[in-house]
Design an enzyme around this catalytic site. Structure first.
Site, PDB file in Angstrom:
ATOM      1  N   TYR A 141      -3.863   7.644 -14.300  1.00  0.00           N
ATOM      2  CA  TYR A 141      -5.282   7.179 -14.354  1.00  0.00           C
ATOM      3  C   TYR A 141      -5.926   7.362 -15.824  1.00  0.00           C
ATOM      4  O   TYR A 141      -7.006   6.782 -16.084  1.00  0.00           O
ATOM      5  CB  TYR A 141      -6.063   7.848 -13.304  1.00  0.00           C
ATOM      6  CG  TYR A 141      -5.620   7.479 -11.862  1.00  0.00           C
ATOM      7  CD1 TYR A 141      -4.640   6.639 -11.524  1.00  0.00           C
ATOM      8  CD2 TYR A 141      -6.808   8.016 -10.868  1.00  0.00           C
ATOM      9  CE1 TYR A 141      -4.376   6.393 -10.365  1.00  0.00           C
ATOM     10  CE2 TYR A 141      -6.388   7.653  -9.571  1.00  0.00           C
ATOM     11  CZ  TYR A 141      -5.060   7.032  -9.272  1.00  0.00           C
ATOM     12  OH  TYR A 141      -5.066   6.441  -8.042  1.00  0.00           O
ATOM     13  N   LYS A 190       7.476  13.226  -7.135  1.00  0.00           N
ATOM     14  CA  LYS A 190       8.707  11.808  -7.114  1.00  0.00           C
ATOM     15  C   LYS A 190       9.654  12.075  -8.229  1.00  0.00           C
ATOM     16  O   LYS A 190      10.105  11.527  -9.096  1.00  0.00           O
ATOM     17  CB  LYS A 190       7.803  10.597  -7.345  1.00  0.00           C
ATOM     18  CG  LYS A 190       8.629   9.428  -7.295  1.00  0.00           C
ATOM     19  CD  LYS A 190       9.117   9.104  -5.679  1.00  0.00           C
ATOM     20  CE  LYS A 190       9.943   8.014  -5.635  1.00  0.00           C
ATOM     21  NZ  LYS A 190      10.515   7.933  -4.126  1.00  0.00           N
ATOM     22  N   ASP A 223       7.029   9.767  -1.122  1.00  0.00           N
ATOM     23  CA  ASP A 223       7.364   8.716   0.011  1.00  0.00           C
ATOM     24  C   ASP A 223       7.468   9.375   1.402  1.00  0.00           C
ATOM     25  O   ASP A 223       7.071   9.124   2.494  1.00  0.00           O
ATOM     26  CB  ASP A 223       8.407   7.661  -0.186  1.00  0.00           C
ATOM     27  CG  ASP A 223       9.459   8.375  -1.068  1.00  0.00           C
ATOM     28  OD1 ASP A 223       9.346   9.712  -1.633  1.00  0.00           O
ATOM     29  OD2 ASP A 223      10.480   7.691  -0.997  1.00  0.00           O
ATOM     30  N   ASP A 247      -4.645  10.795  -4.754  1.00  0.00           N
ATOM     31  CA  ASP A 247      -5.745   9.696  -4.308  1.00  0.00           C
ATOM     32  C   ASP A 247      -5.175   9.168  -3.162  1.00  0.00           C
ATOM     33  O   ASP A 247      -5.837   9.003  -2.124  1.00  0.00           O
ATOM     34  CB  ASP A 247      -5.900   8.846  -5.501  1.00  0.00           C
ATOM     35  CG  ASP A 247      -6.974   7.912  -5.678  1.00  0.00           C
ATOM     36  OD1 ASP A 247      -7.700   8.131  -4.463  1.00  0.00           O
ATOM     37  OD2 ASP A 247      -7.201   7.122  -6.404  1.00  0.00           O
ATOM     38  N   ASP A 251      -6.421   9.446   1.274  1.00  0.00           N
ATOM     39  CA  ASP A 251      -7.090   8.545   2.038  1.00  0.00           C
ATOM     40  C   ASP A 251      -6.387   8.138   3.324  1.00  0.00           C
ATOM     41  O   ASP A 251      -6.758   8.211   4.371  1.00  0.00           O
ATOM     42  CB  ASP A 251      -6.903   7.201   1.468  1.00  0.00           C
ATOM     43  CG  ASP A 251      -8.421   6.795   0.637  1.00  0.00           C
ATOM     44  OD1 ASP A 251      -9.166   7.877   0.352  1.00  0.00           O
ATOM     45  OD2 ASP A 251      -8.678   5.759   0.386  1.00  0.00           O
TER      46      ASP A 251
END
Ligand code: NAD
Length: 358
Positions: A141, A190, A223, A247, A251
């Protein structure tokens, strides 16, 4: 005691939900003998319209001179052009940076009265009580952004970059938080494909071994985490992760609680100053209709009292009043169960205030 709180209501439902949180802060102040002096500042789309900037200098100065910041939400269709030079989110990113906030805390727990509001089966939700600690200042970001045209058409890149100190400080913050909870820390990364994740993994493993040997620690690929959040959410205690993974996962986790309208967040740095906001956005589809759930913002004000002002008892009083309101079935449409009549934003706020006085 007197405290100063900067209030950045922002756009869409932001002003509606912050107004209810301010009523609640005044009521809790009355009950415990604290005075919260609040002052409004501009941020986001409304700030662009009146000053040309998503984060005017005066807003930064106001926040810096306050004990804490309460924020509503920014953005909306009016300012949605991704090619515009000035965009509402710049206000959010800018204020976090100006205040040196790097740790975003998002607690997710499910009150029994809300279990039916979640799309998940009730047996999966029993005992869910997790805290996601998301890094807020690094990763893709904030890395260099490029968009160019080459021989085979356009290309774009977002550099994902992390520095050792950025990882170490948030891992330590998450470790301390886990110590005050069920003593379980999960690093989500990851590391099978990303070099930044491999750095996160080696630094986190070393810090936990040297400084947090009392915690139970595990690592999980992002994942797999997305899957386990649905499959066995009650197993998580504290999750620490990088900016983009956090982020997205928060959610997803918000749906465990049934609605984004229930979940608060805190953004913290090294000192006591913090910025507190609901995890939801400006909800333009319901803005101005009195339908927004103010509880995420009211719960954010409880986090503000706890983390920035050290007023634990007052924070708990707000949380108890929120849950008593939900138990009484005084709820907005997003969490109303079949057969329950939804009420408006200010009715929910008034009900929380009334329960604080009980
Ligand atoms: P959103 O969170 O605003 O809304 C998603 C859905 O959830 C909508 O259907 C909305 O009505 C509902 N919802 C959200 N908050 C609610 C509440 N308190 N009560 C009841 N229902 C609620 O996300 P979006 O629609 O993707 O984004 C809308 C705007 O908000 C965009 O401009 C986006 O950039 C911005 N945004 C801002 C923030 C922020 O300020 N931190 C975060 C996310 C999105």
């Amino acid at each position: 005691m007197d405290y100063t709180i900067a209030v950045l209501a922002g756009d869409g439902i932001g002003p509606e939900v912050t107004a209810e949180a301010l009523k609640v802060l005044a009521a809790v102040g009355e009950r415990f003998g604290h005075r919260f002096a609040t002052q409004q500042g501009l941020i986001g789309g409304i700030a662009i319209d009146s000053t040309g900037s998503a984060l005017p200098e005066e807003t930064v100065a106001l926040c810096k001179s306050s004990d804490a910041v309460l924020l509503g939400a920014v953005g909306g269709p009016k300012w949605d052009n991704p090619d515009a030079n000035v965009r509402p989110e710049q206000g959010l990113l800018g204020i976090r940076k100006a205040l040196g906030l790097y740790a975003n805390l998002r607690p997710v727990s499910i009150h029994p009265a809300l279990i039916d509001s979640s799309p998940l089966k009730a047996d999966r939700l029993a005992g869910v009580d997790m805290l996601v600690v998301r890094e807020l200042t690094g990763g893709s970001y904030f890395g260099e952004k490029r968009r160019e045209r080459g021989e085979r058409g356009e290309w774009a890149s977002d550099l994902c970059i992390y520095h050792q100190h950025e990882i170490e400080r948030i891992v330590r913050a998450a470790g301390e938080l886990a110590r005050g909870r069920r003593k379980k820390l999960t690093l989500v990364d990851k590391a099978n494909v990303m070099e930044t994740s491999r750095l996160w993994r080696s630094l986190t493993t070393r810090i936990v071994k040297e400084e947090f040997a009392d915690l139970s620690f595990d690592v999980m690929l992002v994942d797999a985490c997305a899957m386990h959040l649905i499959r066995r959410p009650a197993d998580f205690d504290v999750i620490v992760t990088e900016n983009m993974f956090g982020d997205i996962l928060t959610d997803e986790a918000s749906m465990l609680a049934g609605s984004m309208g229930m979940l608060p967040s805190a953004s913290l740095g090294t000192g006591k100053m913090g910025l507190y906001e609901p995890i939801h956005g400006s909800a333009p589809d319901i803005a101005g209709q009195g339908k927004a759930n103010p509880l995420a913002t009211i719960l954010s004000s409880a986090m503000l009292l706890r983390h920035s002002l050290g007023l634990e008892e007052a924070a708990r009083a707000i949380e108890s009043a929120v849950y008593a309101t939900v138990e009484a079935g005084i709820v907005t449409g997003d969490i109303a169960k079949p057969g329950q009549t939804p009420v408006g934003t200010s009715v929910v706020g008034d009900a929380v205030v009334a329960r604080l006085a009980m």
